[in-house]
Design a protein around this motif. Structure first.
Motif, PDB file in Angstrom:
ATOM      1  N   VAL A   6       0.853  -1.185   0.000  1.00  0.00           N
ATOM      2  CA  VAL A   6       0.000   0.000   0.000  1.00  0.00           C
ATOM      3  C   VAL A   6       0.895   1.243   0.000  1.00  0.00           C
ATOM      4  CG1 VAL A   6      -1.743   1.326   1.238  1.00  0.00           C
ATOM      5  CG2 VAL A   6      -1.861  -1.182   1.231  1.00  0.00           C
ATOM      6  N   ALA A   7       0.683   2.118  -0.967  1.00  0.00           N
ATOM      7  CA  ALA A   7       1.397   3.395  -1.029  1.00  0.00           C
ATOM      8  C   ALA A   7       0.397   4.531  -0.814  1.00  0.00           C
ATOM      9  CB  ALA A   7       2.091   3.553  -2.381  1.00  0.00           C
ATOM     10  N   GLU A   8       0.770   5.479   0.038  1.00  0.00           N
ATOM     11  CA  GLU A   8      -0.082   6.631   0.311  1.00  0.00           C
ATOM     12  C   GLU A   8       0.743   7.900   0.163  1.00  0.00           C
ATOM     13  OE1 GLU A   8      -1.708   6.070   4.191  1.00  0.00           O
ATOM     14  OE2 GLU A   8      -3.189   4.584   3.528  1.00  0.00           O
ATOM     15  N   GLY A   9       0.429   8.679  -0.870  1.00  0.00           N
ATOM     16  CA  GLY A   9       1.141   9.929  -1.117  1.00  0.00           C
ATOM     17  C   GLY A   9       2.633   9.744  -1.312  1.00  0.00           C
ATOM     18  N   GLY A  20      11.403  11.941  -8.967  1.00  0.00           N
ATOM     19  CA  GLY A  20      11.275  10.597  -9.519  1.00  0.00           C
ATOM     20  C   GLY A  20       9.834  10.147  -9.564  1.00  0.00           C
ATOM     21  N   VAL A  21       9.143  10.318  -8.441  1.00  0.00           N
ATOM     22  CA  VAL A  21       7.738   9.940  -8.305  1.00  0.00           C
ATOM     23  C   VAL A  21       7.075  10.955  -7.388  1.00  0.00           C
ATOM     24  CG1 VAL A  21       6.180   8.247  -7.256  1.00  0.00           C
ATOM     25  CG2 VAL A  21       8.017   7.456  -8.721  1.00  0.00           C
ATOM     26  N   GLU A  22       5.830  11.295  -7.699  1.00  0.00           N
ATOM     27  CA  GLU A  22       5.155  12.307  -6.885  1.00  0.00           C
ATOM     28  C   GLU A  22       3.718  11.897  -6.561  1.00  0.00           C
ATOM     29  OE1 GLU A  22       4.845  17.172  -6.754  1.00  0.00           O
ATOM     30  OE2 GLU A  22       5.005  16.182  -8.701  1.00  0.00           O
ATOM     31  N   LEU A  36       3.022  -2.263 -15.506  1.00  0.00           N
ATOM     32  CA  LEU A  36       3.472  -0.898 -15.230  1.00  0.00           C
ATOM     33  C   LEU A  36       3.872  -0.252 -16.549  1.00  0.00           C
ATOM     34  CD1 LEU A  36       4.190   1.359 -13.237  1.00  0.00           C
ATOM     35  CD2 LEU A  36       6.389   0.205 -12.851  1.00  0.00           C
ATOM     36  N   VAL A  37       3.140   0.787 -16.927  1.00  0.00           N
ATOM     37  CA  VAL A  37       3.261   1.363 -18.263  1.00  0.00           C
ATOM     38  C   VAL A  37       3.645   2.832 -18.165  1.00  0.00           C
ATOM     39  CG1 VAL A  37       2.006   1.883 -20.402  1.00  0.00           C
ATOM     40  CG2 VAL A  37       1.538  -0.241 -19.167  1.00  0.00           C
ATOM     41  N   GLY A  38       4.465   3.286 -19.094  1.00  0.00           N
ATOM     42  CA  GLY A  38       4.828   4.696 -19.158  1.00  0.00           C
ATOM     43  C   GLY A  38       6.033   4.891 -20.059  1.00  0.00           C
ATOM     44  N   ALA A  39       6.214   6.119 -20.515  1.00  0.00           N
ATOM     45  CA  ALA A  39       7.351   6.443 -21.381  1.00  0.00           C
ATOM     46  C   ALA A  39       8.646   6.397 -20.584  1.00  0.00           C
ATOM     47  CB  ALA A  39       7.149   7.828 -21.993  1.00  0.00           C
ATOM     48  N   ASN A  40       9.778   6.401 -21.279  1.00  0.00           N
ATOM     49  CA  ASN A  40      11.072   6.491 -20.609  1.00  0.00           C
ATOM     50  C   ASN A  40      11.110   7.769 -19.778  1.00  0.00           C
ATOM     51  OD1 ASN A  40      12.071   4.138 -21.807  1.00  0.00           O
ATOM     52  ND2 ASN A  40      12.826   5.239 -23.600  1.00  0.00           N
ATOM     53  N   GLY A  41      11.544   7.639 -18.522  1.00  0.00           N
ATOM     54  CA  GLY A  41      11.627   8.800 -17.652  1.00  0.00           C
ATOM     55  C   GLY A  41      10.328   9.168 -16.965  1.00  0.00           C
ATOM     56  N   ALA A  42       9.292   8.328 -17.124  1.00  0.00           N
ATOM     57  CA  ALA A  42       7.986   8.645 -16.526  1.00  0.00           C
ATOM     58  C   ALA A  42       7.942   8.353 -15.036  1.00  0.00           C
ATOM     59  CB  ALA A  42       6.882   7.867 -17.237  1.00  0.00           C
ATOM     60  N   GLY A  43       8.917   7.568 -14.526  1.00  0.00           N
ATOM     61  CA  GLY A  43       8.944   7.250 -13.109  1.00  0.00           C
ATOM     62  C   GLY A  43       8.705   5.795 -12.790  1.00  0.00           C
ATOM     63  N   LYS A  44       8.683   4.938 -13.802  1.00  0.00           N
ATOM     64  CA  LYS A  44       8.373   3.525 -13.575  1.00  0.00           C
ATOM     65  C   LYS A  44       9.403   2.844 -12.673  1.00  0.00           C
ATOM     66  CE  LYS A  44       8.417   2.157 -17.852  1.00  0.00           C
ATOM     67  NZ  LYS A  44       8.980   3.418 -18.416  1.00  0.00           N
ATOM     68  N   SER A  45      10.674   2.989 -13.000  1.00  0.00           N
ATOM     69  CA  SER A  45      11.712   2.310 -12.227  1.00  0.00           C
ATOM     70  C   SER A  45      11.784   2.843 -10.804  1.00  0.00           C
ATOM     71  CB  SER A  45      13.075   2.463 -12.919  1.00  0.00           C
ATOM     72  OG  SER A  45      13.086   1.803 -14.173  1.00  0.00           O
ATOM     73  N   THR A  46      11.623   4.143 -10.642  1.00  0.00           N
ATOM     74  CA  THR A  46      11.643   4.727  -9.305  1.00  0.00           C
ATOM     75  C   THR A  46      10.477   4.194  -8.478  1.00  0.00           C
ATOM     76  OG1 THR A  46      12.656   6.753 -10.167  1.00  0.00           O
ATOM     77  CG2 THR A  46      11.651   6.869  -7.983  1.00  0.00           C
ATOM     78  N   LEU A  47       9.293   4.156  -9.071  1.00  0.00           N
ATOM     79  CA  LEU A  47       8.129   3.634  -8.357  1.00  0.00           C
ATOM     80  C   LEU A  47       8.340   2.184  -7.978  1.00  0.00           C
ATOM     81  CD1 LEU A  47       5.236   3.833  -7.310  1.00  0.00           C
ATOM     82  CD2 LEU A  47       4.439   3.242  -9.609  1.00  0.00           C
ATOM     83  N   ASP A 202       5.035  11.635 -16.476  1.00  0.00           N
ATOM     84  CA  ASP A 202       5.677  12.793 -15.848  1.00  0.00           C
ATOM     85  C   ASP A 202       5.758  12.647 -14.332  1.00  0.00           C
ATOM     86  OD1 ASP A 202       5.911  13.965 -18.381  1.00  0.00           O
ATOM     87  OD2 ASP A 202       3.966  14.950 -18.207  1.00  0.00           O
ATOM     88  N   SER A 203       6.195  11.463 -13.876  1.00  0.00           N
ATOM     89  CA  SER A 203       6.429  11.148 -12.466  1.00  0.00           C
ATOM     90  C   SER A 203       5.161  10.987 -11.637  1.00  0.00           C
ATOM     91  CB  SER A 203       7.325  12.217 -11.806  1.00  0.00           C
ATOM     92  OG  SER A 203       8.561  12.317 -12.475  1.00  0.00           O
ATOM     93  N   ALA A 204       4.004  11.065 -12.246  1.00  0.00           N
ATOM     94  CA  ALA A 204       2.740  10.913 -11.530  1.00  0.00           C
ATOM     95  C   ALA A 204       1.990   9.698 -12.061  1.00  0.00           C
ATOM     96  CB  ALA A 204       1.882  12.164 -11.689  1.00  0.00           C
TER      97      ALA A 204
END
Length: 294
Positions: A6-9, A20-22, A36-47, A202-204
């Protein structure tokens, strides 16, 4: 299903100030196969690193309701022990997860067979190709039956057969009750196999939910693609001149329709023509939605 993560904020800002992620709010349950889908730099690896407990959020929280030692991790980078052989890399991690003796040898052999490395079990990892290294990392993530699997672009560099084999094994693990999250740019494969999706931009997180909810969303917002095959090269423009038609092959044409309600009448007009061999329309494709920014 029981919540496992569970992630909250949850947010993560790198020391240089890059976000990285917001503000991610997310709940992942046992038995899910999450794309887990998104463009390069979207924040996937960080998340994914936050959800795997490899990073602590700089704001918010991530609650992992399980044993951190029972998380299987497949990073994008070739993180292997170069001093060990292929077989030994897998066995080493299996031993760390509690396997011993015959059980360890059997599972190591089984996984090397699944990832098509059985013939290179006693090979130095430095002699492997890029695709073979990815397969080794996948086997290392799977060994010991971890209850949580986090795989960051595991099928990158794999051939279609190898990719399909990996996704089949991940689906099997999910069906057995494990939580599996996999990121990939192979959207067709994710579309065919995943039960739920997380979409980053965009990290969101711009979407988090079931496969059905995602396809209801993208289906409702997508244009309809109308595809027509003619008996001759006259084109469908004489029957339906209000659409912009593009040639897609020999006597084949396609157009986009913004108005869903207009699709059926247009189809009827096309099929009433003696020169139209076939006509069909489609809507709701993850690949198209990705290209259009969801």
């Amino acid at each position: 299903m029981d919540e496992v993560i569970v992630a909250e904020g949850a947010s993560f800002i790198y020391p240089n100030g890059n976000v990285g992620v917001e503000g991610v709010d997310l709940s992942l349950a046992a038995g899910e196969l999450v794309g887990l889908v998104g463009a390069n730099g979207a924040g996937k690896s960080t998340l994914m690193s936050l959800l795997a407990g490899l990073r602590r959020p700089t704001a918010g929280r991530v609650d992992i309701r399980g044993d951190l030692h029972r998380i299987g991790w497949c990073p994008q980078t070739d993180l292997v022990n170069w001093s060990l052989l292929v077989r030994e890399n897998v066995s080493f991690l299996g031993a760390l997860r509690g396997l011993r003796g015959r059980a360890l040898r059997a599972e190591t052999a089984e996984l090397l067979d699944i990832v098509q490395l059985a013939g290179k079990a006693d090979t130095d990892p430095q002699e492997l190709t890029g695709g073979e290294l990815r397969r080794l990392l996948i086997a290392c993530a799977l060994v010991g039956r971890p209850e949580i699997l986090m795989l960051d672009e595991p099928t990158s560099g794999l051939d279609p057969v190898g990719s399909a084999t990996v996704m089949k094994e991940l689906a099997k693990r999910s069906a057995a009750g494990d939580l599996v999250m996999v990121s990939s740019h192979d959207l067709r494969s994710l579309q065919d196999n995943c039960s739920s999706f997380v979409v980053m931009k965009d990290s969101a997180m711009v979407f988090g939910g079931s496969r059905a909810d995602l396809f209801r969303r993208i289906g409702a917002q997508q244009e309809i693609s109308l595809h027509v095959v003619m008996y001759d090269d006259s084109g469908p423009g004489t029957r339906v001149p209000e659409l912009v038609w593009t040639s897609t092959g020999a006597n084949a044409f396609a157009a986009q329709i913004d108005d869903v309600a207009a699709a059926a009448p247009l189809m009827r007009r096309l099929l009433e023509s003696d020169t139209v061999a076939s006509a069909l329309f489609a809507r709701g494709d993850l690949h198209v939605s990705y290209l259009k920014g969801l």
